[in-house]
Scaffold this active site. Sequence first.
Site, short mmCIF file in Angstrom:
data_model
loop_
_atom_site.label_atom_id
_atom_site.label_comp_id
_atom_site.label_asym_id
_atom_site.label_seq_id
_atom_site.Cartn_x
_atom_site.Cartn_y
_atom_site.Cartn_z
N ASP A 111 35.89 93.69 14.77
CA ASP A 111 35.79 94.72 15.83
C ASP A 111 37.16 95.15 16.35
O ASP A 111 37.43 96.33 16.53
CB ASP A 111 34.82 94.32 16.95
CG ASP A 111 35.20 93.06 17.73
OD1 ASP A 111 36.12 92.34 17.31
OD2 ASP A 111 34.54 92.81 18.77
N ASP A 131 30.62 92.54 21.70
CA ASP A 131 29.69 91.77 22.53
C ASP A 131 29.09 92.61 23.65
O ASP A 131 27.88 92.58 23.90
CB ASP A 131 30.40 90.54 23.13
CG ASP A 131 31.04 89.67 22.07
OD1 ASP A 131 30.72 89.86 20.87
OD2 ASP A 131 31.88 88.82 22.42
N GLU A 191 32.61 89.66 11.18
CA GLU A 191 33.30 88.79 12.16
C GLU A 191 34.80 89.04 12.15
O GLU A 191 35.41 89.14 11.08
CB GLU A 191 33.00 87.34 11.79
CG GLU A 191 32.78 86.45 12.98
CD GLU A 191 31.54 86.84 13.78
OE1 GLU A 191 31.70 87.57 14.79
OE2 GLU A 191 30.43 86.42 13.42
N HIS A 192 35.34 89.14 13.35
CA HIS A 192 36.77 89.43 13.53
C HIS A 192 37.14 90.78 12.91
O HIS A 192 38.25 90.96 12.42
CB HIS A 192 37.64 88.29 12.97
CG HIS A 192 37.56 87.05 13.80
ND1 HIS A 192 38.30 86.87 14.95
CD2 HIS A 192 36.78 85.95 13.68
CE1 HIS A 192 38.01 85.69 15.48
NE2 HIS A 192 37.07 85.11 14.74
N SER A 201 27.67 84.84 26.55
CA SER A 201 27.14 84.79 27.92
C SER A 201 28.03 85.61 28.86
O SER A 201 27.53 86.24 29.78
CB SER A 201 27.02 83.35 28.39
OG SER A 201 28.27 82.71 28.36
N SER A 202 29.33 85.64 28.61
CA SER A 202 30.18 86.39 29.54
C SER A 202 29.96 87.89 29.41
O SER A 202 29.90 88.60 30.42
CB SER A 202 31.66 86.03 29.35
OG SER A 202 32.03 86.20 28.01
C1 GLA Z 1 34.39 87.16 20.07
C2 GLA Z 1 34.88 88.48 20.65
C3 GLA Z 1 34.34 89.66 19.85
C4 GLA Z 1 34.65 89.49 18.36
C5 GLA Z 1 34.22 88.10 17.88
C6 GLA Z 1 34.65 87.83 16.46
O1 GLA Z 1 33.01 87.05 20.20
O2 GLA Z 1 34.44 88.60 22.00
O3 GLA Z 1 34.88 90.87 20.35
O4 GLA Z 1 35.98 89.74 18.09
O5 GLA Z 1 34.76 87.07 18.70
O6 GLA Z 1 33.98 88.66 15.59
#
Ligand code: GLA
Length: 386
Positions: free
Chosen positions: A32, A167, A29-30, A122-123
Amino acid sequence: MVKEAFVEIFGSAPEWVVQAPGRVNLIGEHTDYNDGFVLPVAIDRIIEFAARSRKDCRVHLHSVDFQDQVEFSLDCIQEDAGHPWSNYVRGVFKFLETEGYSLKGADVVFGGNVPREAGLSSSAAVEVGAVVLSMKLFDLNLAPLEVVRLARKAENEFVNVPCGIMDQFISALGKQDHALFLDCRDLTYRHVPLHENVKIIVCNSGVRRALAASEYEIRLKQCRQAVAQLRTTGMAVNSLREVNLADLEVASPVLREVLLKRTRHVISENHRVLEAVKVLEKGCLEQFGELMNASHASLRDDYEVSSKELDILVALAQGQPGVLGARMTGAGFGGCTVNLVRAEAAESFAKAVKEGYRKALGLDADIYVCKASDGALAGCSTRSQD
Ligand code: GLA
């Protein structure tokens, strides 16, 4: 249901029906937007499009979920503050055009069951679905990574949300019964099989991610600042992906406490993803679960993107029998947790967490037992039969 809505609105059958899934991130998480590693899963919650092309250059767009409609011309695609739900599709059409793809008008109906503003992308599903739909409708040939890049560009540069690539990547390239291990620096990836005897269960805190947008941008900036400051010490790094704990120790006097914590999260989370893939491939699910728990602690304490509700959901989950691991998932500040639960304990887990959450906060948590599913490019789009 989108197909039926199309028939009702436009009076005949659509030419194409296309689906793109939402996602849940198992770990990473966080990372990418720091060129790091992620391990998401496409889920059996989808956005579906039904459409046919038109001879003119008008787009008639209907949203089943918002029960709203809008019309625009391909000659001048602009942001529409009055119909914000339409901007994800507008952005995709706009960038396809500016990149030289030739489009025609279209009648389009879309909607689905990915919960909105819950951190389940969803987006991204709308954007990826809109690119894949365009490929079908207008006979365009885009390589998979182009699909991902364009969908993300719509989010970054049209909707103006500075998200990373995870995503859109998983919504396009997810695979049934597999997680996707992605290196966000060079975009190499591989699918990692999941185990039948464990369930991926998502708990929706029901709390809107009010701070998510502003705090996300702050985290992004902090990571960039940390890289810039590390470079002043002579480290030739381009992203936090390239920093290790030993480097951090050496450089720690130059980093403010907050940047030190952010950097420590990214370094440790990347390490956890690599370990998680290894143990998943070996079938060591207990260890996988421990890595998820550690990820949550790091997001809560070092990255500071959790919330009271998410912490309660995670603590409740971690106390249940049959739970291997639990953590917040997505950007944070509300939204969902992801839990790895032994199949036989799934039902009692859902009941206990729901009850515990209501008791602790007086709130209702929606619980989804998710199936790892195919992404939009895996052939789930079909030419309509009638
Ligand atoms: C959101 C962003 C992703 C990623 C996550 C955290 O979902 O759209 O690109 O950075 O937060 O991991």
